[in-house]
Structures are given as C-alpha cells and as structure tokens.
Design a protein around this motif. Structure first.
Motif, PDB file in Angstrom:
ATOM      1  N   MET A  82       0.872  -1.175   0.000  1.00 36.92           N
ATOM      2  CA  MET A  82       0.000   0.000   0.000  1.00 36.92           C
ATOM      3  C   MET A  82       0.909   1.225   0.000  1.00 36.92           C
ATOM      4  N   ILE A 123      -1.462  -1.190  -4.102  1.00 38.72           N
ATOM      5  CA  ILE A 123      -2.472  -0.137  -4.091  1.00 38.72           C
ATOM      6  C   ILE A 123      -1.734   1.190  -3.978  1.00 38.72           C
ATOM      7  N   VAL A 129      -8.004   6.129  -4.138  1.00 36.65           N
ATOM      8  CA  VAL A 129      -7.216   5.022  -4.682  1.00 36.65           C
ATOM      9  C   VAL A 129      -6.857   5.385  -6.121  1.00 36.65           C
ATOM     10  N   PHE A 132      -5.000   0.144  -8.580  1.00 39.77           N
ATOM     11  CA  PHE A 132      -4.977  -1.153  -7.899  1.00 39.77           C
ATOM     12  C   PHE A 132      -4.399  -2.190  -8.859  1.00 39.77           C
ATOM     13  N   TYR A 167     -10.293   0.493   1.869  1.00 39.29           N
ATOM     14  CA  TYR A 167     -10.337  -0.068   0.507  1.00 39.29           C
ATOM     15  C   TYR A 167      -9.621  -1.417   0.467  1.00 39.29           C
ATOM     16  N   MET A 168      -8.410  -1.468   1.036  1.00 35.16           N
ATOM     17  CA  MET A 168      -7.638  -2.721   1.034  1.00 35.16           C
ATOM     18  C   MET A 168      -8.377  -3.826   1.786  1.00 35.16           C
TER      19      MET A 168
END
Length: 290
Positions: A82, A123, A129, A132, A167-168
């Motif tokens: 990330m 990510i 974001v 991805f 999100y992750m």
C-alpha cells in the motif's frame, strides 16, 4: 520521467533490491512472515507417539482403526504493498526524496516476496485510490510493479489513510500481509480502520520521514508551501513561538500515529531518509520472529 531515465532507475533498483532480498532478506523474510497457518494434507494410520488430538474420528469410525490428520505449513502468502503517492512524499532536504526511499523499500519487499513464491499486488493511494494492481506471481509482474512505483503519476495530491486502509480491507478477500508505506502526514483519525484491517489481515506499517520535518530551523523569514493543498505563506522561523507550534504539530502527528499502531497491534518502523533502511527492515523482521 523520460523513458530512458525510467529504465535506468528500474535497472538500478532491480539490481540493488534483488541483491538485498537474495543475500540479506530471503531467510529473514521467510521466518518473519509465515503462511496462513497449517493446511490439511492427508490422513494416515495412527502410529505410536502421534498426538491424540490429531485423530480424525470420522475416518477412524469408518475403518474401525485410528487414523490421524497430517498438516503442512501453508507457506504461500499474498502480499499487498500500500504505497502513499501523495505530494508530501516529493519532499527531501538532502539527496534522497521520501518518494525515492519508499520506492526502494517497496521494490526490496517485492523481490523478497517473489523469491518466496508469494503473490504480490499494489495499491497506490493519495486521498483516493489511484491504482490497484491485483496480486500475481512472476518476474514480469514484479518488474511491471517496479516501473509503476518509479514512474506513477497520481491525479490527486492529498492523503487519506482511512480511505486507503478501508479499501484494502474490502478489496482483498483472503488474509494477506499488507505493507503500508507512507510518511503518515494525515491529521484524520485512521485508528479504527487500521484495527479492522489488522483483524482480517496482517498489516505492517513503514513510516518514511525527513529529518527536517521534525524540527523547524531558525533561518529567518521563509516562504513555505503546503504540497498537498498548494497553500503558501511567509513564516518567521526566528520566532520561538512559531518553532514551538511547528514542533507541537509534528509531535501530535507522531503521537496519534503511535496510538493507532498500538491500539490495532500493527508492527511498525520509522525510517529517516538519512538512515539505512536495510537495518530498519532487518530490525522489523527480527521483531516479528519473537
């Protein structure tokens, strides 16, 4: 970044990161980041000395003699990087930008993961974001990731750790090991999101910071610009009140970060752009083995 310059940087980082991951990190990484635990492999007849807790009672009843379950370590991991690509990462008071160090750390982790036959994904985030990349294996995939790490141009400038963590958590369904690499310059509270994420996944936080960010030097009048908002103003750095206010802001930011890590049980390290990140990563790996 020009294509030739990008390829040169990719090659440089590939050689350095591959060497580090092969010669220094491979064994440490393997023992620090276990698989998802023990996976069922097969059953066999009970032998003297076997653990009675491993008896498979269904198979035992069917064949009228004791059988036990055999388990193997489920080694394969899914690793997510990330990566904070907000504008504040473009700062560097000496020769190394925070962004450059983030790229090297991410590349080293990527090569370490791939040498252990782990899947790896990325990510990229700012206050949204940005991109991805789903986790996959293979050298081609790794080199694509490194090219993206070095050449990626975000659309936004801000930072929203809360959004990126949530999100992750939702995007990756199976348990993974996620390295959250950022300068953690975000005044919003992301502790709850981090706690939820670390319950589902294994989160490791790596802060990259610049020494100049920790203390304002007395150099008289200075024009400062917020890289994420674009706002500019003149400040008098010779004023003790101004320097104390800045120091207080930095310490509050660090305190909030440390509380969030402690409450969520997230392993973490902080790396200065002037220090050796290799030592810090080894320290992190050692810390996780105990």
């Amino acid at each position: 970044m020009e294509a030739t310059e990008l390829l040169k940087k990719v090659r440089h980082i590939e050689i350095k990161a591959r060497g580090l991951s092969r010669n220094i990190f491979a064994g440490e990484y393997h023992s620090a980041f276990k698989g998802r635990g023990m996976a069922f492999s097969e059953v066999r007849e009970y032998q003297y000395g076997d653990d009675l807790r491993d008896i498979d009672w269904n198979v035992t009843a069917r064949y009228n003699k004791p059988y036990i379950k055999i388990f193997e370590e489920e080694r394969e991991l899914t690793v997510m990087l990330m990566i904070d690509v907000s504008e504040s990462l473009g700062f560097g008071s000496r020769s190394v930008l925070k962004r450059d160090m983030v790229a090297e750390i991410a590349a080293t982790l990527a090569f370490s993961a791939i040498q252990n036959n782990d899947k790896i994904g990325v990510i990229f985030f700012t206050d949204k974001v940005e991109k991805f990349i789903p986790p996959k294996k293979g050298k081609k995939h790794i080199l694509f990731i490194i090219r993206e790490i070095l050449g990626f141009e975000p659309n936004s400038k801000g930072t929203d750790l809360n959004m990126a963590i949530r999100y992750m958590t939702n995007a990756i369904k199976k348990r993974c090991t996620a390295f959250l690499i950022s300068d953690f310059i975000d005044s919003a509270d992301y502790s709850k999101a981090l706690q939820i994420a670390n319950n589902k996944h294994d989160i490791v936080a790596i802060q990259v910071y610049d020494e100049l960010s920790t203390n304002l030097k007395s150099v008289g009048l200075m024009k400062v610009r917020d890289p994420e908002t674009g706002g500019e103003q003149w400040i008098d750095t010779s004023s003790k009140r101004v320097r104390n206010a800045y120091r207080s802001w930095w310490e509050n930011l660090q305190n909030n970060k440390n509380i969030a890590f402690r409450q969520s049980g997230v392993d973490n390290i902080s790396v200065s752009t002037e220090s050796d990140y290799v030592k810090s990563l080894l320290q992190l790996f050692q810390q996780r083995k105990h």
